[in-house]
Scaffold this active site. Structure first.
Site: not given
Ligand code: IMP
Ligand code: MG
Length: 181
Positions: A101, A104-107
């Site tokens: 990946e 990973v933001d929220s995961g």
């Molecule tokens: P999660 O499911 O919240 O972990 O989000 C993951 C996805 O959100 C990543 O694979 C990115 O596509 C997008 N994303 C989250 N934060 C960012 C950021 O700061 N910059 C660019 N893409 C992000």
């Molecule tokens: Mg992504």
């Protein structure tokens, strides 16, 4: 830094630091999988393609590269419901799989992919992400991590904002005024 695009607040991770960390990650993976046969690397499109391209060129163990693409249902990712837009070409049963990946933001994306691929009975399943934001505890392991970054929107090295800034060689913080306008 001179010449920073007006959308960007600052460089968070310079190019040399990224490249040094990618080499360390590739070295760790190469050691861990030295005697296991080919690794099946699953790059998560679109963000991970630049990281994955650099990572595989530093690996010293046999590997196969494949891709998946997912998108969130609805306008927000809050539901955690993810849809497969592009699936793997091959079955992964008895393969040593690593999900690669960008961030990973929220995961939720990683969690969804992990559980879904786990259900396909790989020989092993690990995760690798270049960057992670400081959200709450994840329900899946991050086995290989490049950097932890603050909870800001970042672009560059594959990461985008509305498809912009993806090809910057460094990771930069987007000005909040850009994504709140
Ligand atoms: P999660 O499911 O919240 O972990 O989000 C993951 C996805 O959100 C990543 O694979 C990115 O596509 C997008 N994303 C989250 N934060 C960012 C950021 O700061 N910059 C660019 N893409 C992000
Ligand atoms: Mg992504």
């Amino acid at each position: 830094m001179n010449g920073l695009h007006p959308d960007l607040a600052r460089v968070l991770v310079p190019e040399e630091t990224i490249q040094a960390h990618v080499k360390v990650l590739a070295h760790q993976i190469s050691l861990d999988y030295a005697d296991k046969g080919p690794i099946y690397l699953v790059g998560v499109l679109r963000g991970a393609f630049i990281f994955l391209a650099d990572l595989v060129r530093c690996l010293t163990v046999p590997h196969v590269v494949d891709f998946m693409s997912v998108s969130s249902y609805g306008k927000t990712t809050e539901s955690g419901v993810v849809r497969i837009v592009l699936d793997l070409r091959e079955p992964i049963d008895n393969q040593h799989v690593i999900i690669v990946e960008d961030i990973v933001d929220s995961g939720k994306t990683l969690s969804y992919l992990y559980k879904m691929l786990k259900g396909r009975n790989p020989a092993s399943l690990r995760t690798c992400t270049l960057v992670q934001k400081p959200k709450g505890p994840l329900d899946v392991p991050v086995d290989y991590l490049g950097f932890k970054i603050p909870d800001v929107w970042v672009v560059g090295y594959g990461l985008d904002y509305a498809d912009k800034h993806r090809t910057l060689p460094y990771i930069a913080e987007l000005k909040p005024s850009v994504y709140t306008r």
